[in-house]
Design a protein around this motif. Structure first.
Motif, short mmCIF file in Angstrom:
data_model
loop_
_atom_site.label_atom_id
_atom_site.label_comp_id
_atom_site.label_asym_id
_atom_site.label_seq_id
_atom_site.Cartn_x
_atom_site.Cartn_y
_atom_site.Cartn_z
N ARG A 375 59.31 32.69 24.27
CA ARG A 375 59.33 31.89 23.05
C ARG A 375 57.95 31.32 22.74
N SER A 376 56.92 31.83 23.40
CA SER A 376 55.57 31.32 23.17
C SER A 376 54.56 32.45 23.35
N HIS A 377 53.38 32.25 22.78
CA HIS A 377 52.28 33.18 22.96
C HIS A 377 51.49 32.78 24.20
N LEU A 378 51.24 33.72 25.10
CA LEU A 378 50.51 33.45 26.33
C LEU A 378 49.09 33.98 26.19
N VAL A 379 48.11 33.13 26.51
CA VAL A 379 46.69 33.51 26.44
C VAL A 379 46.06 33.21 27.80
N VAL A 380 45.69 34.26 28.53
CA VAL A 380 45.01 34.14 29.82
C VAL A 380 43.54 34.49 29.60
N THR A 381 42.66 33.58 29.95
CA THR A 381 41.22 33.76 29.70
C THR A 381 40.46 33.77 31.00
N LEU A 382 39.68 34.83 31.23
CA LEU A 382 38.74 34.90 32.35
C LEU A 382 37.34 34.67 31.79
N THR A 383 36.68 33.65 32.29
CA THR A 383 35.30 33.37 31.88
C THR A 383 34.38 33.80 33.02
N ILE A 384 33.52 34.76 32.74
CA ILE A 384 32.62 35.30 33.76
C ILE A 384 31.21 34.78 33.48
N THR A 385 30.68 34.05 34.42
CA THR A 385 29.32 33.52 34.30
C THR A 385 28.38 34.42 35.08
N THR A 386 27.41 34.98 34.38
CA THR A 386 26.43 35.88 34.99
C THR A 386 25.15 35.10 35.24
N VAL A 387 24.66 35.17 36.46
CA VAL A 387 23.43 34.48 36.85
C VAL A 387 22.31 35.52 36.88
N VAL A 388 21.24 35.27 36.11
CA VAL A 388 20.10 36.18 36.05
C VAL A 388 18.86 35.41 36.47
N PHE A 389 18.14 35.95 37.44
CA PHE A 389 16.94 35.29 37.95
C PHE A 389 15.71 35.76 37.18
N GLY A 390 14.60 35.08 37.41
CA GLY A 390 13.39 35.29 36.62
C GLY A 390 12.89 36.72 36.63
N GLU A 391 12.96 37.43 37.79
CA GLU A 391 12.40 38.77 37.83
C GLU A 391 13.22 39.77 37.02
N HIS A 392 14.50 39.43 36.77
CA HIS A 392 15.34 40.32 35.97
C HIS A 392 15.52 39.81 34.56
N PHE A 393 14.88 38.73 34.24
CA PHE A 393 15.15 38.07 32.96
C PHE A 393 14.69 38.93 31.78
N GLY A 394 13.50 39.57 31.96
CA GLY A 394 12.95 40.31 30.84
C GLY A 394 13.75 41.55 30.48
N THR A 395 14.62 42.03 31.38
CA THR A 395 15.39 43.23 31.09
C THR A 395 16.58 42.95 30.20
#
Length: 563
Positions: A375-395
């Motif tokens: 009798r209701s709408h179900l919303v399951v949310t996965l929030t993925i936080t990606t960590v990028v360091f300085g040497e990979h930042f420019g890519t």
């Protein structure tokens, strides 16, 4: 008397004389008879010997004649046999020659068949390659246009598809269980529409993928899995199941549910739905990345009677209970739910445990159509936080100005998702607390929304009353609002009515073009639900025509924050 005696003696003497005379005659007669008999015997012997001789002669003559005729017949038979044997020999030779010709022709045909099979295999391989290219080009076109991907799944006929609860005739009841929706191929749905007194009309609907009633959960997820890679590439993804009540949405999204409980069983892996499989796939993809570069948070909400409830909120004793929340629009035009609970999870098991807890609070009500109708709408949310360091930042990011401009947008979009998680955040190596010391660390957040919509239903069919009738009214209104939003986007109106329903307001970012959106249509194949199935197919057809523009990639950095 004496005279009489004398007379009698005289007569007696005379009689004796006559007797003697007659005896002599009799003796002579006997001799003559014997002589005659002997002569007769001789005569008979002579006659017999002559008859035998005649008979023997006749027999010999007849035998000679028969032997001559038999000999001539044998000669004719031998000649005829020779003629027939020659004819048969000619026929056998002709047959052998014909068989040799047929064998040669058969070998030629086999060579041709082999060549045709090779050609068919080559054509099939080329067709499959072209089909894959066409799908890739179609997906690219969908990406560029921002079209909504629509898949359709036809569930099998089930026992409750009969006319139980309805007073109808036997013929009508048989018609109810008749199958009218078919998967013509893997991209076409064929529906047989018939009305009393009218000829049957076949209608077809085209979608990106169509699943027949025999295809498994594995086949369904195989077409969904490629979207999940986009999560780690910086795209938001939304997968929602749409259809009437009892059409198999919850089974498709979650899997089989336990009796008397909304939680889904994880024992039968082959029966798991999209939500648990997607989570397992996400964590598998994360496991291939460097440790500590990703962490995942989950939230579970339901939209019940046009109100949003947080199904992971806990009271002061740590007990989970549904708390009413509200959805707001930020300055950047994004939807957000303040104070929404986000739990950090490290693997699929923790995620499934949390989702099962939330599902136990989900509202259900039995109807004539479905015993466990959501009798209701179900919303399951996965929030993925990606960590990028300085040497990979420019890519990943091209210019600092874009990063600074989008920094504020990101901080408003996810204001509550980095809250302190008392029981889990302090001991996990992937926690941002331990990454805070790295000044060059950047963060990107992407979301995977998995939506199990409540089923649209006809009140006359479901037989609901009272509070359930009110729930049905809210469900149908929210689904109608979703259709209105898609219609407004398709017509490129200046105003999109997201706020007409809490459901559309909550899904504003996903529906409006900020996410790759896949709609899983679920329909029933029976004649009983033809009207509802046609409505669902019409919704999917309209959704395919929506062009939202190219989906934006999350390429903005965020400063590190402690939880």
């Amino acid at each position: 008397k004496e005279e009489r005696i004398v007379v009698l003696e005289t007569e007696n003497a005379v009689l004796h004389l006559k007797l003697a005379e007659y005896q002599g005659l009799a003796g002579r007669s006997t001799k003559e008879v014997l002589q005659l008999h002997a002569a007769h015997g001789q005569q008979m012997k002579l006659q017999k010997s002559s008859v035998v001789t005649q008979v023997q002669g006749a027999i010999k003559k007849r035998l000679k004649q028969d032997l001559k005729s038999l000999h001539s017949f044998a000669l004719e038979l031998s000649k005829d046999f020779q003629r027939q044997s020659k004819t048969c020999l000619y026929q056998v030779l002709a047959a052998v020659h014909g068989i040799q010709l047929q064998n040669e022709a058969m070998r030629m045909f086999q060579i041709k068949v082999f060549d045709l099979e090779q050609s068919l295999q080559e054509v099939t391989e080329r067709y499959e390659k072209e089909k894959q290219k066409r799908k890739a080009l179609h997906n690219s076109l969908v990406e560029l246009r921002g079209n909504i991907r629509v898949h359709c799944r036809i569930r099998p006929l089930l026992p409750f598809d009969d006319a139980a609860g309805h007073s109808v005739s036997q013929d009508r009841q048989r018609n109810f269980s008749e199958k009218v929706a078919y998967a013509a191929d893997d991209e076409t749905v064929l529906v047989k529409c018939s009305r009393p007194g009218h000829a049957s009309v076949n209608k077809t609907f085209q979608f990106e993928r169509v699943y027949n009633d025999l295809e498994s959960q594995d086949a369904v997820f195989a077409d969904v899995a490629p979207l999940l890679t986009s999560l780690l590439d910086g795209y938001n993804v939304c997968i929602m199941a749409y259809g009437q009540t009892g059409s198999g949405k919850t089974y498709t999204m979650l899997g089989p549910q336990l009796e008397g409980n909304l939680a889904f069983s994880t024992e039968e892996e082959s029966e798991l739905g999209i939500i648990p499989r997607a989570t397992q796939e996400v964590f598998r993809l994360i496991s291939e990345k460097p440790p500590g570069s990703y962490w995942v948070e989950v939230s579970v909400v339901e939209v019940y009677n046009n109100e949003i409830f947080d199904l992971l909120a806990k009271d002061s004793y740590g007990k989970v209970f549904g708390v009413k929340r509200d959805v707001v629009t930020t300055r950047e035009g994004k939807s957000d739910v303040p104070l929404l609970t986000h739990e950090t999870v490290e693997n699929a098991s923790e995620f499934l445990h949390l989702v099962n807890k939330g599902l136990q609070l989900r509202v259900t009500h039995p109807t004539l159509v479905h015993a466990h109708s959501s009798r209701s709408h179900l919303v399951v949310t996965l929030t993925i936080t990606t960590v990028v360091f300085g040497e990979h930042f420019g890519t990943l990011w091209e210019d600092e100005q874009t990063s600074q401009r989008l920094n504020k947008e990101a901080s408003c979009t996810f204001p509550q998702k980095m809250r302190d998680n008392k029981s889990t955040s302090s001991s996990r190596p992937s926690s941002p607390v331990q990454l805070e010391a790295t000044e060059k660390m950047k963060q990107v957040k992407t979301r995977l929304q998995l939506v199990d919509l409540a089923g649209s239903e006809c009140v006359g069919m479901s037989g609901v009353t009272g509070a359930a009738l009110r729930e049905t009214s809210f469900i149908n209104r929210s689904l109608s609002a979703l259709a209105d939003v898609l219609g407004a986007i398709a017509e490129q109106r200046a105003h999109i009515p997201y706020r007409n329903s809490k459901l559309t307001h909550l899904l504003q970012d996903s529906v409006g073009g900020d996410a790759k959106l896949l709609v899983m249509l679920c329909i029933s194949p029976g004649q009983k639900y033809l009207t509802e199935s046609m409505q669902s197919l019409g919704f999917g057809t309209r959704a395919r025509q929506v062009q939202r523009g190219q989906v934006k990639k999350k390429n903005f950095p965020l400063p590190s924050k402690a939880k």
